[in-house]
Scaffold this motif. Structure first.
Motif, short mmCIF file in Angstrom:
data_model
loop_
_atom_site.label_atom_id
_atom_site.label_comp_id
_atom_site.label_asym_id
_atom_site.label_seq_id
_atom_site.Cartn_x
_atom_site.Cartn_y
_atom_site.Cartn_z
N ILE A 1 -11.55 -16.72 -16.63
CA ILE A 1 -10.77 -17.92 -16.97
C ILE A 1 -10.01 -18.46 -15.77
CG2 ILE A 1 -8.88 -18.83 -18.39
CD1 ILE A 1 -9.61 -16.82 -20.53
N PHE A 2 -9.39 -17.54 -15.01
CA PHE A 2 -8.55 -17.97 -13.90
C PHE A 2 -9.21 -17.68 -12.55
CE2 PHE A 2 -5.60 -16.88 -17.37
CZ PHE A 2 -4.96 -18.11 -17.52
N ALA A 3 -9.22 -18.66 -11.69
CA ALA A 3 -9.73 -18.50 -10.33
C ALA A 3 -8.90 -19.39 -9.42
CB ALA A 3 -11.21 -18.86 -10.27
N PHE A 4 -9.14 -19.31 -8.11
CA PHE A 4 -8.34 -20.07 -7.16
C PHE A 4 -9.21 -20.84 -6.19
CE2 PHE A 4 -5.56 -16.75 -8.70
CZ PHE A 4 -4.35 -17.40 -8.86
N MET A 5 -8.72 -22.04 -5.85
CA MET A 5 -9.34 -22.85 -4.81
C MET A 5 -8.22 -23.17 -3.83
SD MET A 5 -11.17 -26.60 -5.09
CE MET A 5 -12.44 -26.02 -6.21
N GLY A 6 -8.06 -22.31 -2.82
CA GLY A 6 -6.91 -22.43 -1.93
C GLY A 6 -5.64 -22.16 -2.73
N PRO A 7 -4.63 -23.05 -2.64
CA PRO A 7 -3.40 -22.86 -3.41
C PRO A 7 -3.50 -23.36 -4.85
CG PRO A 7 -3.20 -24.81 -2.05
CD PRO A 7 -4.54 -24.19 -1.71
N CYS A 8 -4.63 -23.94 -5.20
CA CYS A 8 -4.80 -24.52 -6.55
C CYS A 8 -5.32 -23.48 -7.53
CB CYS A 8 -5.76 -25.70 -6.50
SG CYS A 8 -5.18 -27.07 -5.47
N LEU A 9 -4.77 -23.50 -8.72
CA LEU A 9 -5.20 -22.61 -9.80
C LEU A 9 -6.25 -23.32 -10.63
CD1 LEU A 9 -4.85 -20.03 -11.55
CD2 LEU A 9 -3.04 -21.27 -12.79
#
Length: 443
Positions: free
Chosen positions: A32-40
């Motif tokens: 469900i949760f992943a990261f793209m740089g500082p973005c959730l």
């Protein structure tokens, strides 16, 4: 910005950082949760909406193919425009523009001096990104490419959406499929922008001139200015006598003399206020603009002409010739810059201003709807045309890469595709930077 807002922003950033740190540290629900740089990234693998719409495959294939043509045309046009702009910058050597400041290169409400932090702007930004990504997801399923995830992208607050097609399936797809999929987001933005413009034209056609005496300008250093009256004030009464138009004001002022103090009841942005104004004599250089005669008292205000504004607005939204269309398009694009700088009569389209006080809206909430439609049109068109540029990771750049790769592969020289596209990207970036930084070297 008041301290209370600063504290709230700081608290929100800290809470966001702590939540993200805990999610990453504990590997909390990685599906469900992943990261793209500082973005959730808050994502889901439930992408059934795309499958439902993909049933109309033939329609969307035609839509996607037309989109490729439109995006290719936009790509060429935008490239030519930035090259011409760079050339003219070098030729004319202009002074640095106050518009081209570091913070104004970012489309961030409240940070960019010409993009206000209003509901309409934030809604338009999120809506444009959602529409863009939805196009990629839909055409992926139409082309039978699996969509692994879709979801919301957040940076303290939700800032957009994303779609994650299967990269391996994209790589194996034919060129036409890739081009349609990459162009779909831009096509959606341009289509939605055009729809919003048409809605704006229809709604603005319902506006008629008002009759209230509206203060368009206040002469600096004259009685109304000294009393604190602001441009945008609607005059309701003078010395307790109601006024319905500028003729009523002229009649009342005709019986006054310089040095006389009058009480003016005005309304500014919905708030009534009483002004004690000590009249002066009418200056000879602005006699033609004043209300009353040369021997009566003078307040020092310039009244707006509602009919002239509505006529200009109608001409702007209903161009008759190709030249008028180009002028209207240019006005549409530069309106946020000119309005918030105080040099446009159509600030009411961009943000909340007192200007609509002398225009008669057809229903309550009309101008709020106008704000949303204008910003949705503006952001979608700018996002779409910018993404059409043949630069690196942008959709236009990916279309260029796939087209060049296919062209060179047929000639046994596919290995030159990526270096060639990289050179084009770097050259265009330099060309874009020239109008931004070169004026500072001409000073």
């Amino acid at each position: 910005m008041e301290f209370g807002w600063v504290a709230l922003v700081i608290i929100c950033v800290i809470v966001y950082a702590v939540v993200c740190w805990e999610i990453k540290k504990s590997n909390f629900h990685p599906e469900i949760f992943a990261f793209m740089g500082p973005c959730l990234m808050v994502r889901t693998s439930r992408t059934g909406i795309f499958d439902v719409l993909a049933r109309f495959r033939r329609t969307f294939l035609v839509y996607g193919t037309l989109g490729v043509v439109v995006v290719a045309a936009c790509s060429v046009l935008m490239t030519v425009m930035i090259i011409v702009t760079a050339y003219l910058t070098m030729l004319i050597q202009p002074d640095p523009s106050p518009i081209i400041q570091p913070q104004n290169l970012l489309l961030i409400p409240g940070v960019n001096d010409f993009v206000p932090s209003t509901f309409a702007v934030w809604f338009a930004l999120v809506f444009a990104v959602v529409i863009h990504e939805f196009g990629h997801g839909l055409l992926s399923r139409v082309e039978k490419i699996r969509v692994k995830y879709t979801g919301i992208l957040a940076l303290v607050i939700p800032i957009g959406a994303f779609v994650e097609p299967d990269e391996e399936e994209i790589e194996k797809s034919p060129l036409a499929t890739k081009l349609r999929m990459f162009a779909a987001g831009i096509t959606n933005n341009l289509v939605v922008g055009a729809i919003c413009i048409l809605a704006l034209i229809l709604l603005l056609g319902m506006v008629v001139p008002g009759t209230v005496p509206f203060v368009q300008g206040v002469y600096e250093g004259y009685p109304a200015d000294l009393a604190g009256m602001q441009p945008g004030t609607v005059i309701l009464a003078i010395d307790g006598v109601p006024v319905a138009n500028t003729t009523d004001i002229s009649t009342l002022l005709a019986g006054t003399i310089p040095g006389q103090t009058i009480q003016v009841l005005g309304e500014y942005k919905g708030v009534q206020q009483m002004y004690d104004i000590t009249l002066t004599s009418v200056p000879s250089d602005i006699t033609g603009l004043s209300a009353g005669n040369t021997t009566s008292g003078f307040m020092g205000v310039l009244y707006g002409d509602p009919q002239a504004i509505t006529d200009t607005l109608h001409a702007w939204t209903h161009p008759e010739t190709l030249g008028d269309v180009l002028v209207s398009a240019l006005n549409f694009l530069v309106l946020p810059f000119s309005s918030l700088a105080g040099s446009s009569s159509f600030g009411m389209l961009v943000t909340d201003t007192p200007d609509p006080a002398f225009l008669s809206a057809p229903f309550d909430g009309f101008w709020e709807i106008i704000h949303v439609l204008y910003w949705c049109a503006w952001v979608n068109i700018l996002l779409g045309t910018f993404n059409a540029l043949p630069i690196g990771p942008l959709d236009g750049g990916q279309m260029l890469r796939e087209g060049v790769k296919s062209f060179l592969a047929k000639r046994g020289k596919e290995e030159y595709a990526l270096p060639l596209c990289s050179v084009i990207t770097n050259l265009l970036i330099v060309v874009i930077i020239i109008p931004i930084i070169m004026p500072y070297f001409f000073r």
